[in-house]
Design a protein around this motif. Structure first.
Motif: not given
Length: 310
Positions: A102-130
């Motif tokens: 919620t804080a990042a939306i105003d600080e960095v913009g909705a676009g980039l914050s959406t990109v960074l938060v949705n890195v979960q598509v990589v991190i979650v399977p990586l956690l499952a692998l490790l």
């Protein structure tokens, strides 16, 4: 919505996990627009969206416990404290994700914050692998670059959509939110694998409310009386996001491979884009619409193919 109807929704989620995860992601996508309309601070919004969900979640958890019977209740009493710790940790990570995003939306913009938060598509399977030694299938690896490309296009970053008042700080907050979000999804899936998904999610929500209240009070503050208008919008966040959205995710996640759940949750930014256009008058560009199409096509390819091969 009555508790009996919500219970039927959770039962359906158990039988059709992919559909339920997709619907949950779309319900969650309404949260950003509703929080924007509430005008509440990160701490206030995060705390109230959890608190207002409890009057629905508590009866649902009791209903689930009653349906399991005494035998299951006795088995639950022998569950080690580690399982409780997992749900509490998931709640704390969920609160961290809500506050930081919620804080990042105003600080960095909705676009980039959406990109960074949705890195979960990589991190979650990586956690499952490790942690769980769950390797993602080859089709997921092939579709991953296209999924990330779709997220970038849908966010508007490719057209200069990144902005905000404090880009560097906002980037740090968004990255930390992505880490919290991924950890929350991973623990939510692990916590529900032993059954009693609604009861586990109730404890996650309680923990998230407590963590959001404590952290929010120290960081930007929590308004104990934000006004009836704000409370009304946040009640809708609680209904669509916390109850219908994340409850469907919590019930469906343990029944899906980690990479499938991560991909289906990419429907959240797609839904947010559509709602932003319909409710807030935001007009997605052709590139953003193309990004949504890429996300849907790549996600469909990865999930349907992997299910067919299993």
């Amino acid at each position: 919505m009555s508790e009996s109807r919500t219970a039927k929704v959770t039962d359906s989620a158990a039988g059709h996990p992919s559909v339920s995860m997709a619907l949950g992601a779309l319900f969650v996508s309404a949260s950003a627009v509703l929080i924007h309309l509430s005008g509440a601070s990160p701490g206030t919004a995060s705390f109230y969206r959890c608190l207002l969900a409890l009057p629905v979640l508590v009866p649902l958890a009791l209903l689930e416990r009653g349906r399991e019977g005494r035998r299951e209740s006795r088995r639950e009493s022998t569950v080690p404290a580690r399982r409780r710790a997992v749900t509490l940790a998931a709640g704390a990570l969920f609160a961290g994700d809500m506050l930081l995003w919620t804080a990042a939306i105003d600080e960095v913009g909705a676009g980039l914050s959406t990109v960074l938060v949705n890195v979960q598509v990589v991190i979650v399977p990586l956690l499952a692998l490790l942690v769980d030694r769950e390797p993602p299938p080859r089709r997921f690896v092939v579709s991953l670059p296209f999924l990330l490309l779709g997220v970038v296009l849908a966010s508007g970053v490719a057209e200069g959509g990144a902005g905000g008042s404090r880009p560097l700080l906002g980037t740090v907050h968004a990255v930390l939110a992505a880490v919290c979000y991924s950890g929350f999804l991973f623990l939510l899936r692990r916590g529900g694998q032993q059954g009693q998904a609604v009861q586990s999610y109730l404890w996650v929500t309680v923990a998230a409310a407590g963590a959001a209240l404590a952290a929010g009070a120290l960081w930007q503050g929590v308004d104990p009386a934000p006004g009836w208008t704000a409370v009304g919008w946040l009640a809708l966040v609680a209904l669509f996001g916390q109850v219908l959205g994340w409850l469907l995710v919590a019930v469906a996640a343990p029944r899906l491979a980690s990479h499938v759940g991560a991909i289906l949750l990419l429907l959240t930014p797609v839904g947010a884009l559509v709602l932003g256009w319909a409710v807030l008058g935001e007009h997605p560009s052709p590139l953003q619409l193309a990004g949504c199409a890429v996300i849907l096509a790549s996600g469909t390819f990865a999930t349907t193919r992997s299910a067919r091969d299993s």
